[in-house]
Design an enzyme around this catalytic site. Structure first.
Site, PDB file in Angstrom:
ATOM      1  N   HIS A   1       0.839  -1.201   0.000  1.00 29.97           N
ATOM      2  CA  HIS A   1       0.000   0.000   0.000  1.00 29.97           C
ATOM      3  C   HIS A   1       0.876   1.253   0.000  1.00 29.97           C
ATOM      4  O   HIS A   1       1.775   1.386   0.819  1.00 29.97           O
ATOM      5  CB  HIS A   1      -0.906  -0.013   1.239  1.00 29.97           C
ATOM      6  CG  HIS A   1      -1.729   1.211   1.377  1.00 29.97           C
ATOM      7  ND1 HIS A   1      -1.830   1.891   2.554  1.00 29.97           N
ATOM      8  CD2 HIS A   1      -2.473   1.886   0.486  1.00 29.97           C
ATOM      9  CE1 HIS A   1      -2.613   2.940   2.386  1.00 29.97           C
ATOM     10  NE2 HIS A   1      -3.020   2.959   1.134  1.00 29.97           N
TER      11      HIS A   1
ATOM     12  N   ASP B   1      -4.851   3.905  -4.518  1.00 29.99           N
ATOM     13  CA  ASP B   1      -4.892   4.352  -3.129  1.00 29.99           C
ATOM     14  C   ASP B   1      -6.027   5.348  -2.901  1.00 29.99           C
ATOM     15  O   ASP B   1      -6.047   6.421  -3.499  1.00 29.99           O
ATOM     16  CB  ASP B   1      -3.546   4.997  -2.769  1.00 29.99           C
ATOM     17  CG  ASP B   1      -3.386   5.246  -1.286  1.00 29.99           C
ATOM     18  OD1 ASP B   1      -4.364   5.078  -0.530  1.00 29.99           O
ATOM     19  OD2 ASP B   1      -2.272   5.599  -0.883  1.00 29.99           O
TER      20      ASP B   1
ATOM     21  N   TYR C   1       9.927  12.857 -13.564  1.00 33.43           N
ATOM     22  CA  TYR C   1      11.130  12.027 -13.470  1.00 33.43           C
ATOM     23  C   TYR C   1      11.498  11.769 -12.002  1.00 33.43           C
ATOM     24  O   TYR C   1      11.854  10.645 -11.636  1.00 33.43           O
ATOM     25  CB  TYR C   1      12.319  12.690 -14.163  1.00 33.43           C
ATOM     26  CG  TYR C   1      12.281  12.741 -15.667  1.00 33.43           C
ATOM     27  CD1 TYR C   1      11.472  11.899 -16.420  1.00 33.43           C
ATOM     28  CD2 TYR C   1      13.077  13.637 -16.357  1.00 33.43           C
ATOM     29  CE1 TYR C   1      11.457  11.951 -17.806  1.00 33.43           C
ATOM     30  CE2 TYR C   1      13.068  13.702 -17.752  1.00 33.43           C
ATOM     31  CZ  TYR C   1      12.251  12.847 -18.462  1.00 33.43           C
ATOM     32  OH  TYR C   1      12.243  12.912 -19.831  1.00 33.43           O
TER      33      TYR C   1
END
Length: 151
Positions: A22, A64, A112
């Protein structure tokens, strides 16, 4: 051969998804993305397009729900207000398979940096520009786990 596993998910990607916990993040990136030099383990998905691979991942991985953002895309350089067509398609897949999550834009270098902290980077053969998305793994509830165990 396994049952109920999306056919685009090979053993390395299945392992990556299964070992993530998670809050861990996974980046699905296009063929131009500097996957090999950012640091996280790279899962190769050469020859695969990003959109069907995103669908395959979201078939098995929840996003999530504890954070307001659980998915990010790379903004276009020089025209960040424009959402690339591939990212609009990403949003449709997220809406259909994960629920009401908005894919948040990130400036190129911020993307990035976030990808460099991901658990895994999945390098696809996608040719569309800006076909990069980061997903934050959610939890499988006990009810979901029981439902899958019965199938």
């Amino acid at each position: 051969m396994l049952r109920d596993i999306h056919p685009l998910l090979g053993p390395n990607l299945l392992f990556a998804l299964a070992t993530m916990g998670h809050g861990d993040e996974i980046a699905i990136v296009d063929a131009n993305f500097p996957a090999a030099t950012l640091g996280p383990e790279v899962v190769r998905a050469d020859g695969m397009a990003a959109l069907p691979l995103l669908e395959a991942v979201l078939t098995h991985m929840p996003l999530d729900t504890f954070d307001p953002a659980a998915a990010w895309r790379m903004e276009m350089v020089d025209t960040p207000q424009i959402v690339p067509p591939i990212c609009l398609a990403f949003q449709e897949v997220v809406d259909r398979l994960a629920g009401p999550f908005s894919i948040e834009p990130l400036e190129r270098f911020a993307f990035y940096e976030r990808a460099a902290k991901a658990a895994f980077i999945v390098a696809t053969g996608e040719q569309a520009l800006y076909a990069n998305i980061i997903l934050k793994k959610g939890v499988v509830t006990p009810d979901e786990a029981a439902r899958f165990a019965r199938n």
